[in-house]
Design a protein around this motif. Structure first.
Motif, PDB file in Angstrom:
ATOM      1  N   GLU A 100      32.756  31.817  60.994  1.00  0.00           N
ATOM      2  CA  GLU A 100      33.655  32.705  61.799  1.00  0.00           C
ATOM      3  C   GLU A 100      33.263  32.780  63.171  1.00  0.00           C
ATOM      4  O   GLU A 100      31.701  32.602  63.342  1.00  0.00           O
ATOM      5  CB  GLU A 100      33.160  33.913  61.176  1.00  0.00           C
ATOM      6  N   LYS A 136      38.605  32.734  61.345  1.00  0.00           N
ATOM      7  CA  LYS A 136      37.785  32.410  59.993  1.00  0.00           C
ATOM      8  C   LYS A 136      38.414  30.980  59.782  1.00  0.00           C
ATOM      9  O   LYS A 136      39.324  30.815  59.631  1.00  0.00           O
ATOM     10  CB  LYS A 136      38.086  33.304  59.015  1.00  0.00           C
ATOM     11  N   ASP A 142      37.527  28.058  56.516  1.00  0.00           N
ATOM     12  CA  ASP A 142      37.197  27.724  55.491  1.00  0.00           C
ATOM     13  C   ASP A 142      37.273  26.200  55.197  1.00  0.00           C
ATOM     14  O   ASP A 142      38.334  25.473  55.492  1.00  0.00           O
ATOM     15  CB  ASP A 142      37.879  28.299  54.294  1.00  0.00           C
ATOM     16  N   VAL A 199      38.542  37.867  65.025  1.00  0.00           N
ATOM     17  CA  VAL A 199      37.603  36.927  64.439  1.00  0.00           C
ATOM     18  C   VAL A 199      38.500  35.549  63.716  1.00  0.00           C
ATOM     19  O   VAL A 199      39.240  35.833  62.953  1.00  0.00           O
ATOM     20  CB  VAL A 199      36.924  37.461  63.234  1.00  0.00           C
ATOM     21  N   TYR A 249      43.078  33.815  62.005  1.00  0.00           N
ATOM     22  CA  TYR A 249      42.542  34.484  62.986  1.00  0.00           C
ATOM     23  C   TYR A 249      43.173  36.235  62.688  1.00  0.00           C
ATOM     24  O   TYR A 249      44.169  36.329  62.738  1.00  0.00           O
ATOM     25  CB  TYR A 249      43.373  34.078  64.242  1.00  0.00           C
ATOM     26  N   HIS A 299      32.090  28.253  55.274  1.00  0.00           N
ATOM     27  CA  HIS A 299      32.805  29.269  56.229  1.00  0.00           C
ATOM     28  C   HIS A 299      32.092  29.336  57.768  1.00  0.00           C
ATOM     29  O   HIS A 299      30.920  29.594  57.601  1.00  0.00           O
ATOM     30  CB  HIS A 299      32.690  30.707  55.491  1.00  0.00           C
TER      31      HIS A 299
END
Length: 147
Positions: free
Chosen positions: A56, A128, A130, A126, A122, A54
């Protein structure tokens, strides 16, 4: 003429010229230098779970359309192009600390990452991302019987 802050309470007893450091403190703590030395890329958090990596990025004030994500030779690049700001000629800024600049952050994916399964969202400033792990990289767990 420039006024230099002097603090007689702050004495550096070990220095040859204790007041000399005050001069440099006032110069390098000035906003002129600080504004140029500030890093203008978003901060990143990278974590790992059993089956995913992950990433961020804290990038408030943008839209999801502003981001470009590219994967080339196992390097994930996240970029934002320069935003044209609406200028209002009636506003005279005394200090501006935020701006929309172009930036790029690149991350080399580990061999255990599966580049075919990358998802990005988004939300609330933030970004993100994966990244799935390959099946052979996932932790194998099983109960071992004692004989």
């Amino acid at each position: 003429m420039t006024l230099v802050k002097f603090n007689p309470e702050k004495r550096n007893n070990g220095a040859l010229m204790p007041n000399f450091t005050d001069v440099f403190d006032s110069i390098f703590n000035d906003s002129f230098f600080n504004d140029r030395m500030t890093v203008r890329v978003p901060a990143a958090n990278i974590s790992e779970t059993e089956d995913h990596y992950h990433v961020e990025l804290a990038a408030p004030g943008l839209r999801k359309e502003d981001f470009k994500l590219n994967l080339e030779r196992n390097v994930l690049s996240i970029s934002v192009e320069n935003q044209k700001e609406q200028t209002n000629s009636q506003i005279s800024y005394n200090k501006r600390e935020f701006a929309y600049n172009s930036w790029v952050r690149s991350f080399t994916l580990p061999e255990s990452a599966n580049p075919d399964y990358i998802e990005a969202t988004y939300t609330d400033g933030v970004l993100k991302i994966d990244i799935a792990k390959r099946e052979e990289a996932k932790a194998v767990r099983r109960q071992i019987e004692i004989k």
